[in-house]
Design a protein around this motif. Structure first.
Motif, PDB file in Angstrom:
ATOM      1  N   MET A  28      56.364  10.968 -17.996  1.00  0.00           N
ATOM      2  CA  MET A  28      57.597  11.700 -18.325  1.00  0.00           C
ATOM      3  C   MET A  28      58.216  12.263 -17.055  1.00  0.00           C
ATOM      4  O   MET A  28      57.527  12.844 -16.234  1.00  0.00           O
ATOM      5  CB  MET A  28      57.244  12.845 -19.290  1.00  0.00           C
ATOM      6  CG  MET A  28      58.462  13.632 -19.735  1.00  0.00           C
ATOM      7  SD  MET A  28      58.038  14.922 -20.927  1.00  0.00           S
ATOM      8  CE  MET A  28      57.653  13.956 -22.380  1.00  0.00           C
ATOM      9  N   THR A  29      59.528  12.075 -16.928  1.00  0.00           N
ATOM     10  CA  THR A  29      60.184  12.588 -15.734  1.00  0.00           C
ATOM     11  C   THR A  29      60.409  14.103 -15.852  1.00  0.00           C
ATOM     12  O   THR A  29      60.363  14.673 -16.944  1.00  0.00           O
ATOM     13  CB  THR A  29      61.556  11.932 -15.519  1.00  0.00           C
ATOM     14  OG1 THR A  29      62.414  12.321 -16.592  1.00  0.00           O
ATOM     15  CG2 THR A  29      61.449  10.427 -15.489  1.00  0.00           C
ATOM     16  N   TRP A  30      60.650  14.699 -14.710  1.00  0.00           N
ATOM     17  CA  TRP A  30      60.932  16.133 -14.656  1.00  0.00           C
ATOM     18  C   TRP A  30      62.119  16.474 -15.568  1.00  0.00           C
ATOM     19  O   TRP A  30      62.080  17.421 -16.345  1.00  0.00           O
ATOM     20  CB  TRP A  30      61.219  16.512 -13.199  1.00  0.00           C
ATOM     21  CG  TRP A  30      61.812  17.850 -12.977  1.00  0.00           C
ATOM     22  CD1 TRP A  30      63.083  18.114 -12.557  1.00  0.00           C
ATOM     23  CD2 TRP A  30      61.167  19.124 -13.126  1.00  0.00           C
ATOM     24  NE1 TRP A  30      63.251  19.473 -12.450  1.00  0.00           N
ATOM     25  CE2 TRP A  30      62.105  20.110 -12.797  1.00  0.00           C
ATOM     26  CE3 TRP A  30      59.888  19.503 -13.530  1.00  0.00           C
ATOM     27  CZ2 TRP A  30      61.812  21.467 -12.838  1.00  0.00           C
ATOM     28  CZ3 TRP A  30      59.592  20.861 -13.578  1.00  0.00           C
ATOM     29  CH2 TRP A  30      60.546  21.825 -13.233  1.00  0.00           C
ATOM     30  N   GLY A  31      63.189  15.656 -15.492  1.00  0.00           N
ATOM     31  CA  GLY A  31      64.389  15.918 -16.287  1.00  0.00           C
ATOM     32  C   GLY A  31      64.116  15.847 -17.787  1.00  0.00           C
ATOM     33  O   GLY A  31      64.612  16.666 -18.558  1.00  0.00           O
ATOM     34  N   THR A  32      63.328  14.853 -18.192  1.00  0.00           N
ATOM     35  CA  THR A  32      62.995  14.711 -19.617  1.00  0.00           C
ATOM     36  C   THR A  32      62.198  15.905 -20.102  1.00  0.00           C
ATOM     37  O   THR A  32      62.447  16.456 -21.179  1.00  0.00           O
ATOM     38  CB  THR A  32      62.152  13.432 -19.827  1.00  0.00           C
ATOM     39  OG1 THR A  32      62.804  12.351 -19.193  1.00  0.00           O
ATOM     40  CG2 THR A  32      61.994  13.129 -21.310  1.00  0.00           C
ATOM     41  N   LEU A  33      61.236  16.314 -19.292  1.00  0.00           N
ATOM     42  CA  LEU A  33      60.400  17.455 -19.664  1.00  0.00           C
ATOM     43  C   LEU A  33      61.231  18.740 -19.731  1.00  0.00           C
ATOM     44  O   LEU A  33      61.124  19.513 -20.693  1.00  0.00           O
ATOM     45  CB  LEU A  33      59.266  17.604 -18.646  1.00  0.00           C
ATOM     46  CG  LEU A  33      58.270  18.730 -18.912  1.00  0.00           C
ATOM     47  CD1 LEU A  33      57.554  18.518 -20.247  1.00  0.00           C
ATOM     48  CD2 LEU A  33      57.243  18.805 -17.792  1.00  0.00           C
ATOM     49  N   MET A  34      62.080  18.926 -18.732  1.00  0.00           N
ATOM     50  CA  MET A  34      62.912  20.133 -18.713  1.00  0.00           C
ATOM     51  C   MET A  34      63.837  20.181 -19.920  1.00  0.00           C
ATOM     52  O   MET A  34      64.041  21.244 -20.512  1.00  0.00           O
ATOM     53  CB  MET A  34      63.757  20.187 -17.433  1.00  0.00           C
ATOM     54  CG  MET A  34      63.009  20.623 -16.201  1.00  0.00           C
ATOM     55  SD  MET A  34      62.324  22.289 -16.339  1.00  0.00           S
ATOM     56  CE  MET A  34      63.771  23.262 -15.908  1.00  0.00           C
ATOM     57  N   SER A  35      64.394  19.042 -20.307  1.00  0.00           N
ATOM     58  CA  SER A  35      65.320  19.083 -21.433  1.00  0.00           C
ATOM     59  C   SER A  35      64.554  19.262 -22.744  1.00  0.00           C
ATOM     60  O   SER A  35      65.009  19.973 -23.638  1.00  0.00           O
ATOM     61  CB  SER A  35      66.237  17.863 -21.442  1.00  0.00           C
ATOM     62  OG  SER A  35      65.545  16.728 -21.857  1.00  0.00           O
ATOM     63  N   ARG A  36      63.368  18.668 -22.869  1.00  0.00           N
ATOM     64  CA  ARG A  36      62.570  18.885 -24.085  1.00  0.00           C
ATOM     65  C   ARG A  36      62.217  20.356 -24.232  1.00  0.00           C
ATOM     66  O   ARG A  36      62.264  20.930 -25.313  1.00  0.00           O
ATOM     67  CB  ARG A  36      61.281  18.057 -24.026  1.00  0.00           C
ATOM     68  CG  ARG A  36      60.461  18.183 -25.307  1.00  0.00           C
ATOM     69  CD  ARG A  36      59.098  17.544 -25.190  1.00  0.00           C
ATOM     70  NE  ARG A  36      58.156  18.399 -24.472  1.00  0.00           N
ATOM     71  CZ  ARG A  36      56.965  18.008 -24.048  1.00  0.00           C
ATOM     72  NH1 ARG A  36      56.569  16.776 -24.255  1.00  0.00           N
ATOM     73  NH2 ARG A  36      56.167  18.851 -23.412  1.00  0.00           N
ATOM     74  N   ALA A  37      61.846  20.978 -23.116  1.00  0.00           N
ATOM     75  CA  ALA A  37      61.383  22.362 -23.127  1.00  0.00           C
ATOM     76  C   ALA A  37      62.537  23.363 -23.018  1.00  0.00           C
ATOM     77  O   ALA A  37      62.314  24.561 -23.036  1.00  0.00           O
ATOM     78  CB  ALA A  37      60.395  22.586 -21.986  1.00  0.00           C
ATOM     79  N   HIS A  38      63.753  22.841 -22.882  1.00  0.00           N
ATOM     80  CA  HIS A  38      64.921  23.701 -22.676  1.00  0.00           C
ATOM     81  C   HIS A  38      64.744  24.608 -21.453  1.00  0.00           C
ATOM     82  O   HIS A  38      65.211  25.753 -21.446  1.00  0.00           O
ATOM     83  CB  HIS A  38      65.206  24.555 -23.917  1.00  0.00           C
ATOM     84  CG  HIS A  38      65.329  23.732 -25.166  1.00  0.00           C
ATOM     85  ND1 HIS A  38      66.379  22.871 -25.390  1.00  0.00           N
ATOM     86  CD2 HIS A  38      64.511  23.610 -26.233  1.00  0.00           C
ATOM     87  CE1 HIS A  38      66.202  22.264 -26.565  1.00  0.00           C
ATOM     88  NE2 HIS A  38      65.087  22.677 -27.092  1.00  0.00           N
ATOM     89  N   GLY A  39      63.997  24.129 -20.485  1.00  0.00           N
ATOM     90  CA  GLY A  39      63.804  24.879 -19.250  1.00  0.00           C
ATOM     91  C   GLY A  39      62.926  26.111 -19.406  1.00  0.00           C
ATOM     92  O   GLY A  39      62.855  26.932 -18.499  1.00  0.00           O
ATOM     93  N   MET A  40      62.251  26.205 -20.571  1.00  0.00           N
ATOM     94  CA  MET A  40      61.419  27.402 -20.811  1.00  0.00           C
ATOM     95  C   MET A  40      59.959  26.997 -20.990  1.00  0.00           C
ATOM     96  O   MET A  40      59.647  25.897 -21.437  1.00  0.00           O
ATOM     97  CB  MET A  40      61.888  28.111 -22.093  1.00  0.00           C
ATOM     98  CG  MET A  40      63.297  28.652 -21.992  1.00  0.00           C
ATOM     99  SD  MET A  40      63.709  29.677 -23.424  1.00  0.00           S
ATOM    100  CE  MET A  40      63.567  28.520 -24.762  1.00  0.00           C
ATOM    101  N   CYS A  41      59.100  27.944 -20.636  1.00  0.00           N
ATOM    102  CA  CYS A  41      57.667  27.753 -20.826  1.00  0.00           C
ATOM    103  C   CYS A  41      57.397  27.359 -22.278  1.00  0.00           C
ATOM    104  O   CYS A  41      57.846  28.026 -23.206  1.00  0.00           O
ATOM    105  CB  CYS A  41      56.953  29.055 -20.492  1.00  0.00           C
ATOM    106  SG  CYS A  41      55.185  29.019 -20.822  1.00  0.00           S
ATOM    107  N   GLU A  42      56.619  26.297 -22.462  1.00  0.00           N
ATOM    108  CA  GLU A  42      56.364  25.810 -23.832  1.00  0.00           C
ATOM    109  C   GLU A  42      55.253  26.604 -24.528  1.00  0.00           C
ATOM    110  O   GLU A  42      54.966  26.367 -25.692  1.00  0.00           O
ATOM    111  CB  GLU A  42      56.079  24.312 -23.817  1.00  0.00           C
ATOM    112  CG  GLU A  42      57.355  23.528 -23.488  1.00  0.00           C
ATOM    113  CD  GLU A  42      57.196  22.030 -23.550  1.00  0.00           C
ATOM    114  OE1 GLU A  42      57.577  21.441 -24.562  1.00  0.00           O
ATOM    115  OE2 GLU A  42      56.668  21.457 -22.565  1.00  0.00           O
TER     116      GLU A  42
END
Ligand SMILES: [Zn+2]
Length: 96
Positions: A1-15
């Protein structure tokens, strides 16, 4: 998973806790990556992990597995209770 995909899934917040400070990807062994903040990464006091009550409702298997494993480490009665109440899909249970 790319950084961008992860950031958008997590909405930039700690999961785990929803915090926004210094969030970084953390490997969940055998499952994938989740986004965690500096506090969750720093071995905080057990009370901090009350945030997992919300995180346990995540729809993402990576987060569910990470929450499950963290709850097992905490060793508090409430953590065991929450772990027992998590409802995981069979394919997610196979990853635990
Ligand atoms: Zn956090």
């Amino acid at each position: 998973m790319t950084w961008g995909t992860l950031m958008s899934r997590a909405h930039g917040m700690c999961e785990f806790c929803g915090g926004m400070d210094d969030c970084l990807p953390v490997e969940v062994d055998g499952v994938g990556e989740i986004l965690l903040c500096a506090i969750c990464e720093s071995d905080p006091p057990a009370e901090h992990w009350r945030c997992l009550e919300t995180a346990a409702q995540s729809e993402h298997p990576e987060v569910q597995v990470a929450v499950w494993r963290k709850l097992a480490e905490i060793g508090e009665p409430w953590a065991e209770d929450l772990r027992g109440r998590m409802r995981l899909a069979p394919e997610t249970q196979a990853l635990l």
